[in-house]
Design an enzyme around this catalytic site. Sequence first.
Site, mmCIF file in Angstrom:
data_model
loop_
_atom_site.group_PDB
_atom_site.id
_atom_site.type_symbol
_atom_site.label_atom_id
_atom_site.label_comp_id
_atom_site.label_asym_id
_atom_site.label_seq_id
_atom_site.Cartn_x
_atom_site.Cartn_y
_atom_site.Cartn_z
ATOM 1 N N ASP A 159 -0.209 9.501 -5.407
ATOM 2 C CA ASP A 159 1.030 8.708 -5.487
ATOM 3 C C ASP A 159 2.210 9.313 -4.722
ATOM 4 O OD1 ASP A 159 -0.625 7.301 -7.161
ATOM 5 O OD2 ASP A 159 0.593 7.560 -8.970
ATOM 6 N N LYS A 167 -4.018 1.816 -7.754
ATOM 7 C CA LYS A 167 -4.191 1.795 -9.204
ATOM 8 C C LYS A 167 -2.984 1.147 -9.873
ATOM 9 C CE LYS A 167 -2.592 6.617 -9.699
ATOM 10 N NZ LYS A 167 -1.401 6.385 -10.528
ATOM 11 N N CYS A 220 0.669 11.512 -13.569
ATOM 12 C CA CYS A 220 -0.498 11.042 -12.804
ATOM 13 C C CYS A 220 -1.339 12.170 -12.221
ATOM 14 C CB CYS A 220 -0.043 10.088 -11.711
ATOM 15 S SG CYS A 220 0.686 8.562 -12.384
#
Length: 208
Positions: free
Chosen positions: A14, A114, A163
């Site tokens: 990310d 995601k 994450c």
Amino acid sequence: MNRFPTDVALIVVDLQPDFMPGGALPCEDGDAIVADIAALLAQGRYATVVATQDWHPTDHASFASQHPGHAPFEQIALHGHPQTLWPDHCVQGTPGAALHVGVDWTPAAMILRKGRNRHVDSYSAFQENHDADGQRPPTGLAGWLRERGIAEVHVCGLARDYCVLWTAQDAAAAGFRVGYLWALTRPVSAANDDATRAALAASSITLR
């Protein structure tokens, strides 16, 4: 510079503008790791590189805006499990959801999007968060890596305490050796660093 064995993969989690200063959900100094991650990919030390990308619909269940009377960073129960409510972030197709332009992503063999299911949050690259059936649906990444002979993964990116942490924990639970590139992560809050280190130690994850 030495290359890692071919059974070691890098997962960059990310690395998106919304998780950096000026973005919708900024990590502390989230932009400070961009140049070093760009350099790491450019060195070609990993034969297999995976990048993940948070990719939410506009009405995602993790957004505080979808829960009247609640504010960002409050916790609610979602599908029977604690859910932090976030500012709207990484909405599909927006500039904040793009992979950071400061990195040449050519070495990435997979870009895993995601958080696309509006009903379920998705921190980890390996499994979504709990759904209405009490399950954590797999993303398919574990099988994809195994088919390529990967036995060890190194993880970096954003956010250190969410994450990236969940990705590392799920990788270890799936049977991969895991290296956590601490210096190439940044947290939503540095106040969580001690808890993050403890969680990594509990999963026998190596800080690199």
